[in-house]
Design a protein around this motif. Structure first.
Motif: not given
Length: 261
Positions: A244-261
């Motif tokens: 469980i400790a080894c796999l911690a980096p796989n448990r994640r949330v990514e927020i990707v911001a791109s483009g512009s108005h």
């Protein structure tokens, strides 16, 4: 003689069919005024001009409203996708631009009115239009957070620390001019694939709702769960606690911001 006329008739019919199809090669629904509410972009992998091109910016800046196809062809060359031969009122290009962060790839669309005069000029992503003003397209920003910080075990409810972390990101997003913000949830491989997919979606939805409640425009933010796909680390089976400790980096949330108005 009859056989010859029959062959000629068949060939003529085939030619007419080809011309009819080629006249209907528009991807988007282009109005007679050369506009569209829903532009359809071709897959860059299907460009007939292999890998696109690096345009001359001075020539690109000369493209403007009311120009003929011949005038645009002399500035930009032929379109990079095979929309058709005749009657086509939509040209698509695949352009690359040199920037300090490496090459930026952009799609460029020109729409023609019923008289075949250029009327609309669209970019994907929209930020690519900045190159004409001497600015490079804005690079996407990615915020990665450990789901162990955001959520308790087997939970989609934000922890106190998780709420603080998402609030901080929301503040940064409000100061940016991004056209879209995508929240992507991931899990590790422990558990069934359907369960992990559902858990990752619930967590992504929670983060999205928090961003919206913090003032990020709801129309700009989407959420998607990708379950146990795209792991950052691979771990051998062993003691449960160590795994469980080894796999911690796989448990994640990514927020990707791109483009512009």
């Amino acid at each position: 003689m009859l056989h010859t006329l029959k062959d000629f008739s068949l060939r003529a019919g085939s030619l007419l069919a080809i011309l009819a199809l080629s006249a209907c090669g528009n991807l988007s629904q282009v109005t007679g005024q050369g506009t569209t509410d829903k532009p359809v972009w071709p897959d860059p992998a299907h460009a007939s001009f292999t890998n696109g091109s690096y345009p001359n910016l001075d020539s690109l800046r000369l493209v403007g409203n009311g120009m003929t196809k011949d005038q645009i062809y002399s500035l930009l060359g032929r379109p990079h996708f095979s929309e058709g031969f005749a009657g086509v009122r939509e040209w698509d290009y695949l352009f690359h631009f040199r920037t300090s962060n490496g090459d930026e790839t952009c799609q460029y669309k020109i729409l023609y009115d019923k008289d075949m005069l250029a009327r609309s000029f669209l970019w994907k992503p929209a930020a690519c239009a900045d190159v004409l003003n001497g600015q490079k397209p804005a690079a996407p920003a990615t915020f990665a957070l450990s789901s162990d910080v955001l959520f308790g075990f087997d939970s989609a409810v934000l922890t106190t620390k998780g709420r603080v972390a998402v609030d901080r990101i929301a503040n940064q997003l409000r100061q940016r001019n991004d056209a879209s913000v995508t929240v992507v949830g991931y899990t590790d491989r422990l558990g069934s694939e359907p369960y992990n997919q559902a858990l990752s979606q619930r967590r992504a939805d929670t983060v999205r709702l928090t961003l919206v409640n913090d003032g990020v425009e709801p129309g700009r933010v989407s959420a998607v769960g990708k379950g146990e796909s795209a792991p950052l680390v691979q771990c051998n089976n062993g003691k449960q606690s160590e795994l469980i400790a080894c796999l911690a980096p796989n448990r994640r949330v990514e927020i990707v911001a791109s483009g512009s108005h």
